[in-house]
Design a protein around this motif. Structure first.
Motif, PDB file in Angstrom:
ATOM      1  N   GLN A   1      -6.152  79.863  76.762  1.00  0.00           N
ATOM      2  CA  GLN A   1      -5.745  79.618  75.392  1.00  0.00           C
ATOM      3  C   GLN A   1      -6.984  79.627  74.506  1.00  0.00           C
ATOM      4  O   GLN A   1      -8.049  79.165  74.911  1.00  0.00           O
ATOM      5  CB  GLN A   1      -5.049  78.264  75.299  1.00  0.00           C
ATOM      6  CG  GLN A   1      -4.491  77.964  73.932  1.00  0.00           C
ATOM      7  CD  GLN A   1      -3.804  76.616  73.927  1.00  0.00           C
ATOM      8  OE1 GLN A   1      -4.450  75.611  73.709  1.00  0.00           O
ATOM      9  NE2 GLN A   1      -2.524  76.611  74.193  1.00  0.00           N
TER      10      GLN A   1
ATOM     11  N   GLY B   1      -1.692  81.756  73.574  1.00  0.00           N
ATOM     12  CA  GLY B   1      -1.756  81.425  72.161  1.00  0.00           C
ATOM     13  C   GLY B   1      -3.101  80.968  71.636  1.00  0.00           C
ATOM     14  O   GLY B   1      -4.109  80.996  72.326  1.00  0.00           O
TER      15      GLY B   1
ATOM     16  N   THR C   1       1.501  77.738  75.446  1.00  0.00           N
ATOM     17  CA  THR C   1       1.128  77.932  74.041  1.00  0.00           C
ATOM     18  C   THR C   1       1.046  76.574  73.348  1.00  0.00           C
ATOM     19  O   THR C   1       1.644  75.596  73.789  1.00  0.00           O
ATOM     20  CB  THR C   1       2.128  78.840  73.299  1.00  0.00           C
ATOM     21  OG1 THR C   1       3.433  78.305  73.451  1.00  0.00           O
ATOM     22  CG2 THR C   1       2.067  80.270  73.805  1.00  0.00           C
TER      23      THR C   1
END
Length: 135
Positions: free
Chosen positions: A52, A98, A121
């Protein structure tokens, strides 16, 4: 509120948050907050992109954010952050796990082929959809 995807079965109506299509009665599973529009996971992609981007609004203002980040896969993040007004809907295709900055600034609809990536995410993302290019 982020727009919901159209039902892949009938293409007439948006799917509700619980995965139901009111028009054709199709039911799509929702697991760990991810609307699953593919029948099975793709073993090639599943879990391959779980990193991420932990860049948030504060980090952008630091010395590291101003000096180092422009050279490390930051170009598209900066372009989006500078050209999309805060609070707008943002469709992130192929999102992996994300970006915290996007979750802070936009109503993000995240689309990826990997269920495990989508499940990671940022919590601020409005909608997570597991789908492929045929959806």
């Amino acid at each position: 509120m982020s727009p919901a995807p159209l039902c892949p079965s009938c293409s007439r109506t948006e799917i509700s948050a619980d995965g139901a299509c009111p028009a054709c009665q199709a039911q799509w599973p929702v697991e760990q907050g991810v609307l699953r529009l593919v029948e099975q996971n793709n073993s090639f992609y599943e879990g391959a992109y779980t990193a991420q981007v932990h860049l948030d609004s504060r980090a952008v203002q630091t010395l590291k954010g101003k000096v180092i980040l422009p050279f490390v896969n930051y170009g598209y993040l900066k372009a989006v952050a500078n050209s999309v007004p805060q609070g707008r809907n943002l469709l992130e295709l192929g999102c992996g796990s994300g970006c915290v900055l996007f979750g802070e600034r936009f109503r993000v609809t995240a689309v990826d082929l990997s269920f495990h990536s989508l499940a990671r995410t940022p919590a601020q993302y409005a909608l997570r959809v597991q789908a492929d290019a045929t959806m």
